[in-house]
Each structure stands twice: as C-alpha cells, then as structure tokens.
Design an enzyme around this catalytic site. Structure first.
Site, mmCIF file in Angstrom:
data_model
loop_
_atom_site.group_PDB
_atom_site.id
_atom_site.type_symbol
_atom_site.label_atom_id
_atom_site.label_comp_id
_atom_site.label_asym_id
_atom_site.label_seq_id
_atom_site.Cartn_x
_atom_site.Cartn_y
_atom_site.Cartn_z
ATOM 1 N N SER A 185 13.522 10.227 28.277
ATOM 2 C CA SER A 185 13.498 10.409 26.822
ATOM 3 C C SER A 185 12.071 10.445 26.326
ATOM 4 O O SER A 185 11.324 9.464 26.437
ATOM 5 C CB SER A 185 14.246 9.273 26.127
ATOM 6 O OG SER A 185 13.973 9.348 24.740
ATOM 7 N N HIS A 234 15.224 14.644 27.632
ATOM 8 C CA HIS A 234 16.061 14.117 26.555
ATOM 9 C C HIS A 234 15.220 14.035 25.282
ATOM 10 O O HIS A 234 14.146 13.424 25.269
ATOM 11 C CB HIS A 234 16.605 12.736 26.931
ATOM 12 C CG HIS A 234 17.595 12.204 25.952
ATOM 13 N ND1 HIS A 234 18.916 12.609 25.931
ATOM 14 C CD2 HIS A 234 17.466 11.307 24.940
ATOM 15 C CE1 HIS A 234 19.549 11.975 24.964
ATOM 16 N NE2 HIS A 234 18.696 11.184 24.339
ATOM 17 N N MET A 236 26.363 5.751 23.908
ATOM 18 C CA MET A 236 25.193 4.959 23.521
ATOM 19 C C MET A 236 25.351 3.539 24.054
ATOM 20 O O MET A 236 26.338 2.857 23.769
ATOM 21 C CB MET A 236 25.036 4.915 21.998
ATOM 22 C CG MET A 236 24.709 6.254 21.349
ATOM 23 S SD MET A 236 23.285 7.100 22.053
ATOM 24 C CE MET A 236 21.986 5.883 21.790
ATOM 25 N N GLY A 273 18.572 4.713 17.275
ATOM 26 C CA GLY A 273 17.502 4.615 16.289
ATOM 27 C C GLY A 273 16.158 4.227 16.870
ATOM 28 O O GLY A 273 15.125 4.592 16.319
ATOM 29 N N PHE A 274 16.178 3.505 17.965
ATOM 30 C CA PHE A 274 14.919 3.013 18.531
ATOM 31 C C PHE A 274 14.975 2.995 20.051
ATOM 32 O O PHE A 274 16.038 2.748 20.628
ATOM 33 C CB PHE A 274 14.627 1.585 18.032
ATOM 34 C CG PHE A 274 14.561 1.487 16.539
ATOM 35 C CD1 PHE A 274 13.369 1.787 15.861
ATOM 36 C CD2 PHE A 274 15.682 1.142 15.802
ATOM 37 C CE1 PHE A 274 13.322 1.719 14.471
ATOM 38 C CE2 PHE A 274 15.633 1.075 14.411
ATOM 39 C CZ PHE A 274 14.446 1.366 13.751
ATOM 40 N N MET A 320 15.891 12.177 14.862
ATOM 41 C CA MET A 320 16.430 11.180 13.916
ATOM 42 C C MET A 320 16.024 11.550 12.494
ATOM 43 O O MET A 320 14.937 12.084 12.286
ATOM 44 C CB MET A 320 15.864 9.794 14.242
ATOM 45 C CG MET A 320 16.071 9.367 15.681
ATOM 46 S SD MET A 320 15.345 7.734 15.941
ATOM 47 C CE MET A 320 15.559 7.565 17.718
ATOM 48 N N GLY A 372 20.188 4.444 26.462
ATOM 49 C CA GLY A 372 19.685 3.231 25.819
ATOM 50 C C GLY A 372 19.573 2.058 26.769
ATOM 51 O O GLY A 372 20.565 1.618 27.353
HETATM 52 C C1 DX5 Z 1 17.878 5.733 20.993
HETATM 53 C C2 DX5 Z 1 17.665 7.030 21.699
HETATM 54 C C3 DX5 Z 1 17.364 6.898 23.141
HETATM 55 C C4 DX5 Z 1 16.058 6.200 23.426
HETATM 56 C C5 DX5 Z 1 16.197 5.501 24.737
HETATM 57 O O1 DX5 Z 1 18.323 5.967 19.706
HETATM 58 O O2 DX5 Z 1 18.835 7.825 21.602
HETATM 59 O O3 DX5 Z 1 17.404 8.139 23.804
HETATM 60 O O4 DX5 Z 1 14.973 7.087 23.474
HETATM 61 O O5 DX5 Z 1 15.082 4.710 24.922
HETATM 62 P P1 DX5 Z 1 15.079 3.500 25.944
HETATM 63 O O6 DX5 Z 1 15.359 4.046 27.309
HETATM 64 O O7 DX5 Z 1 13.712 2.921 25.778
HETATM 65 O O8 DX5 Z 1 16.177 2.559 25.493
HETATM 66 ZN ZN ZN Z 2 18.973 9.673 22.885
#
Ligand code: DX5
Ligand code: ZN
Length: 214
Positions: A6, A31, A135, A140-141, A35, A174
């Site tokens: 990601s 990926h 998820m 979001g983060f 947002m 995630g």
């Molecule tokens: C979260 C995103 C993820 C995020 C994963 O909202 O959809 O794709 O970038 O990050 P990590 O692997 O750090 O949890």
């Molecule tokens: Zn994602």
C-alpha cells in the site's frame, strides 16, 4: 498469495523511487488508497497522485476507494489505469449497478467490507464480484492493529464464494504482517495488502519477498 504493497505508507517526497522499488520487488499489485474525509476521517491523495503512480508503475493498480458516492469517479479511475476498482459496500445504495459500471469500464470489480459489516450481506452479488476486500482495520489510516475477527470473516467468505461458484479473490487490508499472514492464508485469503510493514521496514524489497513466500 498475491502481495499488494500500500503506497499510503510510501515516502511521497520520493514517490517515483518507492514505485520503482515495488516494480523491482516480487510484489504483484500496487494498492492505492483514495480517501475523501467523509466516508473515512482522513484524506489521502487524489487523481494527480494516482496519475503519477501510474506513470511509473509496471504492475496492476489495485485502487481502493474510501469515498462516498463512488459511482461519480468510475470513469476517471478507468482512465487513470486502474486494473481493479474496489468500492465500499457501505457507500453503495445500488451495489449491483456499481459493479456493472466498473466492469463496463474494463476493470475488475471489488467490494470492500468494514470490520463491522457481515460477509453474508454479499450473498446476492458475490457472483458479480472479482475481489472481496475484507478490512482488517477500520479504514482511514495506515499503521493500525490487525483485528483478529478477520480470520472468521475470511472463512465465511471462502464458504460464500464456494457456494455461489464465484471466482472472487479474497484480499485482506490493514495491519497485515508476517505474524498474521500465515493464518490468513490458512483461512483462505488470496491476497494481502501491506503498508507500514513494508515501507517502514529496513529492507522493503526483502519484506515483500518474506510476505510472498508465505
Ligand atoms: C486503510 C487502508 C490500508 C492501509 C494499510 O484505510 O485501506 O490499505 O494503507 O496500511 P497498513 O498495512 O499500515 O495497516
Ligand atoms: Zn486499502
């Protein structure tokens, strides 16, 4: 398994370098987390950044839309070169129509489920889904802790897909690390997203290889 780093965790001041790192690794997809500050509390990046990624990326773009009313942007992301476009179940009043619209633009259609959204809600459209994005954190983060209930949802998704004769891939997003990826694979996951675990590691290429070897 398919490994999708990601870029949310990339160094945006060195985006070309980080995209080329992924090109030279054994990763399968990029990926890309979009947002809007409405569906999720955070704003990540939009079209110009996705275009910049696409300019250098030599692997499929797996675009994850965390935005309200995603139908407005299906054509835009097709033009930006998305291979897979995932929308959130929670944002789509007419999900079946949205999936058809994504496919009509030549992309694979993905549906993402928040941690609280049951897999069973997809019973009537699983046959139309190419990628089921579960998820494993609240979207979001990056950098959040993996939610353990995800393993159960992967098994439920596997069963639903088998019953429907669907060809959907199960992708997990995630908090994925080498600590939970083996159990995710055992539960039936086909693809894993990893942001922080890859980009915050000392050797991202080697970390991607470790995930790929699971
Ligand atoms: C979260 C995103 C993820 C995020 C994963 O909202 O959809 O794709 O970038 O990050 P990590 O692997 O750090 O949890
Ligand atoms: Zn994602």
């Amino acid at each position: 398994m398919i490994v999708a780093p990601s870029l949310l965790a990339a160094d945006f001041g060195n985006l070309q370098r980080d995209v080329e790192m992924v090109n030279h690794s054994v990763a399968d997809w990029f990926h890309i987390d979009v947002m809007d500050g409405l569906f999720v509390p955070n704003i990540s990046y939009g079209m110009p950044v996705v275009a910049a990624i696409g300019k250098y990326a030599q692997k499929p773009l797996d675009v994850h839309l965390m935005i309200v009313d995603p139908d407005r942007y299906i054509g835009v992301f097709a033009e930006l070169g998305a291979a897979i476009l995932s929308v959130h179940y929670e944002t789509c009043t007419h999900l079946h129509r949205t999936l058809q619209a994504i496919k009509a633009e030549g992309m694979q259609a993905g549906v993402a489920l928040n941690p609280h959204t049951p897999v069973s809600l997809l019973e009537d459209c699983i046959a139309d889904i190419d990628v089921l994005l579960l998820m494993s954190v609240n979207p979001g983060f990056g950098g959040q802790t993996f939610i353990e209930n995800t393993y159960k949802k992967v098994r439920q998704a596997r069963t639903l897909i088998a019953q429907a004769g669907s060809k959907a891939l199960i992708e997990i997003d995630g908090g994925v690390t080498t600590a939970n990826a083996p159990e995710l694979k055992a539960a039936g996951a086909d693809a894993i997203v990893a942001g922080s675990f890859v980009f915050k590691s000392a050797d991202p290429v080697a970390t991607i290889a470790e995930l790929k070897a699971i």
